[in-house]
Design a protein around this motif. Structure first.
Motif, short mmCIF file in Angstrom:
data_model
loop_
_atom_site.label_atom_id
_atom_site.label_comp_id
_atom_site.label_asym_id
_atom_site.label_seq_id
_atom_site.Cartn_x
_atom_site.Cartn_y
_atom_site.Cartn_z
N ILE A 250 0.84 -1.20 0.00
CA ILE A 250 0.00 0.00 0.00
C ILE A 250 0.88 1.26 0.00
O ILE A 250 0.63 2.21 -0.74
CB ILE A 250 -0.97 -0.02 1.20
CG1 ILE A 250 -1.95 -1.19 1.04
CG2 ILE A 250 -1.72 1.30 1.34
CD1 ILE A 250 -2.75 -1.53 2.29
N ALA A 251 1.99 1.20 0.76
CA ALA A 251 2.91 2.35 0.77
C ALA A 251 3.57 2.50 -0.60
O ALA A 251 3.70 3.62 -1.13
CB ALA A 251 3.96 2.15 1.85
N ALA A 252 3.91 1.38 -1.22
CA ALA A 252 4.53 1.44 -2.56
C ALA A 252 3.54 2.00 -3.58
O ALA A 252 3.89 2.83 -4.43
CB ALA A 252 4.98 0.04 -2.98
N LEU A 253 2.28 1.59 -3.47
CA LEU A 253 1.25 2.07 -4.40
C LEU A 253 1.11 3.58 -4.30
O LEU A 253 1.07 4.29 -5.30
CB LEU A 253 -0.09 1.40 -4.06
CG LEU A 253 -1.28 1.84 -4.90
CD1 LEU A 253 -1.24 1.16 -6.28
CD2 LEU A 253 -2.60 1.55 -4.20
N GLU A 254 1.06 4.07 -3.06
CA GLU A 254 0.90 5.53 -2.86
C GLU A 254 2.10 6.27 -3.47
O GLU A 254 1.92 7.27 -4.18
CB GLU A 254 0.80 5.83 -1.37
CG GLU A 254 0.51 7.29 -1.08
CD GLU A 254 0.53 7.61 0.42
OE1 GLU A 254 1.49 7.19 1.10
OE2 GLU A 254 -0.42 8.26 0.88
N ALA A 255 3.30 5.74 -3.24
CA ALA A 255 4.49 6.40 -3.79
C ALA A 255 4.45 6.39 -5.32
O ALA A 255 4.74 7.41 -5.97
CB ALA A 255 5.74 5.69 -3.28
N MET A 256 4.02 5.29 -5.91
CA MET A 256 3.93 5.20 -7.38
C MET A 256 2.91 6.19 -7.92
O MET A 256 3.11 6.85 -8.94
CB MET A 256 3.56 3.77 -7.80
CG MET A 256 4.66 2.75 -7.62
SD MET A 256 4.06 1.07 -7.94
CE MET A 256 3.88 1.15 -9.73
N ALA A 257 1.77 6.31 -7.20
CA ALA A 257 0.71 7.23 -7.67
C ALA A 257 1.18 8.67 -7.56
O ALA A 257 0.95 9.48 -8.46
CB ALA A 257 -0.55 7.00 -6.86
N LEU A 258 1.88 8.99 -6.49
CA LEU A 258 2.39 10.37 -6.31
C LEU A 258 3.42 10.69 -7.39
O LEU A 258 3.47 11.78 -7.94
CB LEU A 258 2.98 10.54 -4.92
CG LEU A 258 1.94 10.60 -3.78
CD1 LEU A 258 2.62 10.44 -2.42
CD2 LEU A 258 1.15 11.91 -3.85
N GLU A 259 4.22 9.66 -7.72
CA GLU A 259 5.24 9.86 -8.75
C GLU A 259 4.58 10.07 -10.13
O GLU A 259 4.97 10.94 -10.89
CB GLU A 259 6.17 8.65 -8.79
CG GLU A 259 7.45 8.87 -9.59
CD GLU A 259 8.24 7.57 -9.76
OE1 GLU A 259 8.14 6.72 -8.83
OE2 GLU A 259 8.86 7.38 -10.81
N GLN A 260 3.50 9.30 -10.38
CA GLN A 260 2.76 9.43 -11.66
C GLN A 260 2.13 10.82 -11.73
O GLN A 260 2.06 11.44 -12.79
CB GLN A 260 1.68 8.34 -11.72
CG GLN A 260 0.71 8.46 -12.87
CD GLN A 260 1.30 8.01 -14.20
OE1 GLN A 260 2.06 7.05 -14.26
NE2 GLN A 260 0.98 8.73 -15.27
N GLY A 261 1.64 11.29 -10.58
CA GLY A 261 1.07 12.65 -10.51
C GLY A 261 -0.40 12.73 -10.88
O GLY A 261 -0.94 11.82 -11.51
N ASP A 262 -1.03 13.86 -10.50
CA ASP A 262 -2.45 14.08 -10.85
C ASP A 262 -2.64 13.97 -12.36
O ASP A 262 -1.73 14.30 -13.11
CB ASP A 262 -2.87 15.50 -10.40
CG ASP A 262 -2.91 15.63 -8.88
OD1 ASP A 262 -2.88 16.77 -8.40
OD2 ASP A 262 -2.94 14.58 -8.21
N PRO A 263 -3.83 13.55 -12.84
CA PRO A 263 -5.02 13.22 -12.05
C PRO A 263 -5.14 11.73 -11.67
O PRO A 263 -6.19 11.32 -11.24
CB PRO A 263 -6.15 13.62 -13.00
CG PRO A 263 -5.61 13.31 -14.36
CD PRO A 263 -4.14 13.58 -14.30
N LEU A 264 -4.02 10.95 -11.79
CA LEU A 264 -4.15 9.54 -11.42
C LEU A 264 -4.42 9.43 -9.92
O LEU A 264 -3.83 10.14 -9.10
CB LEU A 264 -2.89 8.76 -11.75
CG LEU A 264 -2.99 7.26 -11.40
CD1 LEU A 264 -2.49 6.39 -12.55
CD2 LEU A 264 -2.27 6.89 -10.11
#
Ligand code: HGY
Ligand code: MN
Ligand code: MN
Ligand code: MN
Length: 414
Positions: A250-264
């Protein structure tokens, strides 16, 4: 009063919304009206009564979708449909879904009272389920109307108590083969009025939003299997801790999503650990994954990378890993001419408006694959939704019904 200003369109809306919110009113606040539960069944039968009181005929289909119908004079003309979903999330608000249904009933009653029978038949639908809050399946209602849902999932999908969707459906009197089929092929257009569930309108100060695209969505059910063991005697290096594994994922997912950036956006909203006991290393964890983006290829790629990352974490930790995909919707563009019609109706009502993307999924997303579909938003206070604090003012709710009535008038009476 010029009836074409449709100022009377929302008569009866507010009391109907309050009555509907009572079905599933949660003592902790908010509304919990999950598919095929008692509050769900009571709400659907209540709405059937209100549709009939409004002069509509009312009928259910096999899945428990409810349709209120105002017969048109032009025999054989395709139907203009409005509406939304009657189910809610756990402790949701009183407007998500319910508003589109109540507004549709109010608008059809107003149009019939003011202008008589339409040329083209008008219907308002209360879709049985959209949220995917009880079972892992979502869009169970509109999915069947569009022929994009799979009845066999009724036996494959179970709720957290192990009740299958079919058992629940039959408990409240639906799912029988002799009941009317869900598939529709007679729809000319679908227009859904919904609260924004975001903060764009409030921040921009516009009164209404015209949706251009609804984001694509993926939902997964992830299961991790490790080894339950004694919390006191099992050395850290010898554990197969499913909960620690889930936490790392879950922590890895959040980091990946933040790296991908909005609006993902990527969300783990539900997690069940077994045996969920303070002095036991968790042997099994199930959690949900909800990932959304307005670009299909990027969304698919993000999901592939995230699941690959989960697999490598599971392998390193000696955990068995399974991810079942329960929902895959592509970004859905709304119909351009219907969007333009809603814009003109907003202008005529003197309401400021903006075009926008919907980060929330909606029935219109599926309906768009069946017939020209469009969505109209009204503001959500503070952008809050899926929460007991969901709120839209009476004036804003009435704005939406006026514009909806004007659009339905153009589509069905002209
Ligand atoms: O989850 C959603 O976006 C919607 O409210 N079902
Ligand atoms: Mn919702
Ligand atoms: Mn909704
Ligand atoms: Mn929705």
């Amino acid at each position: 009063m010029n009836p074409l200003e449709h100022r009377e369109a929302s008569a009866g809306l507010l009391p109907l919304l309050e009555e509907l919110a009572a079905f599933g009113a949660d003592p902790e606040g908010g509304v919990t009206r999950l598919l095929y539960t008692k509050p769900w069944a009571e709400a659907q039968h209540f709405l059937a009564g209100r549709m009939r009181q409004a002069g509509l005929s009312a009928r259910f289909d096999r899945a428990g979708n409810l349709f209120g119908r105002l017969e048109g004079t032009e025999a054989g003309a395709d139907v203009i449909l409005t509406g939304s979903h009657v189910d809610t999330v756990v402790r949701g608000g009183k407007y998500d879904g319910a508003y589109g249904i109540a507004a549709g009933i109010a608008a059809l009653a107003y149009l019939s009272r003011t202008f008589g029978a339409p040329k083209r038949t008008l219907e308002v639908v209360s879709f049985c389920e959209e949220e995917g809050s009880r079972f892992p399946v979502a869009y169970w209602g509109s999915g069947h109307v569009c022929g994009r849902q799979d009845w066999t999932l009724a036996d494959a999908a179970s709720d957290p108590d192990g009740i299958t969707l079919r058992e629940a459906m039959e408990t409240v009197g639906f799912g029988a083969p002799e009941q009317p089929d869900c598939r529709r092929s007679d729809l000319a257009a679908y227009v859904e009025l919904h609260i924004e569930q975001g903060i764009v309108l409030e921040r921009g100060g516009e009164r209404i939003g015209i949706v251009e695209t609804i984001v694509g969505q993926r939902r997964y059910a992830v299961t991790l299997a490790g080894e339950s063991n004694h919390a006191g005697t099992t050395p850290m290096g010898l554990r197969k801790d499913a909960l620690a594994g889930a936490a790392e994922m879950i922590a890895a997912l959040e980091a990946m999503a933040l790296e991908q950036g909005d609006p993902l956006v990527a969300t783990v909203g539900r997690l069940d650990a077994e045996p969920n006991t303070p002095n036991v290393v968790a042997g099994r964890v199930r959690f949900t994954l909800d990932i959304r983006l307005d670009r299909e290829e990027k969304l698919a790629r993000f999901c592939t990378l995230a699941l690959a990352r989960f697999e490598s974490i599971a392998a390193r930790r000696g955990l068995a890993f399974e991810a079942v995909n329960w929902l895959a919707t592509a970004p859905a563009p709304m119909d351009a001419s219907l969007a333009a019609l809603l814009e003109r109706a907003g202008e005529a009502a003197g309401l400021t408006h903006r075009r926008m993307v919907s980060g929330a999924g909606h029935d219109a997303q599926l309906m768009g694959g069946l017939c020209p579909s469009a969505m109209l938003f009204v503001p959500s206070r503070g952008g809050i939704s899926h929460s007991p604090d969901e709120y839209t003012t009476p004036a804003q709710l009435e704005d939406g019904v006026r514009v909806l009535a004007a659009a339905l008038y153009e589509l069905a009476y002209r």
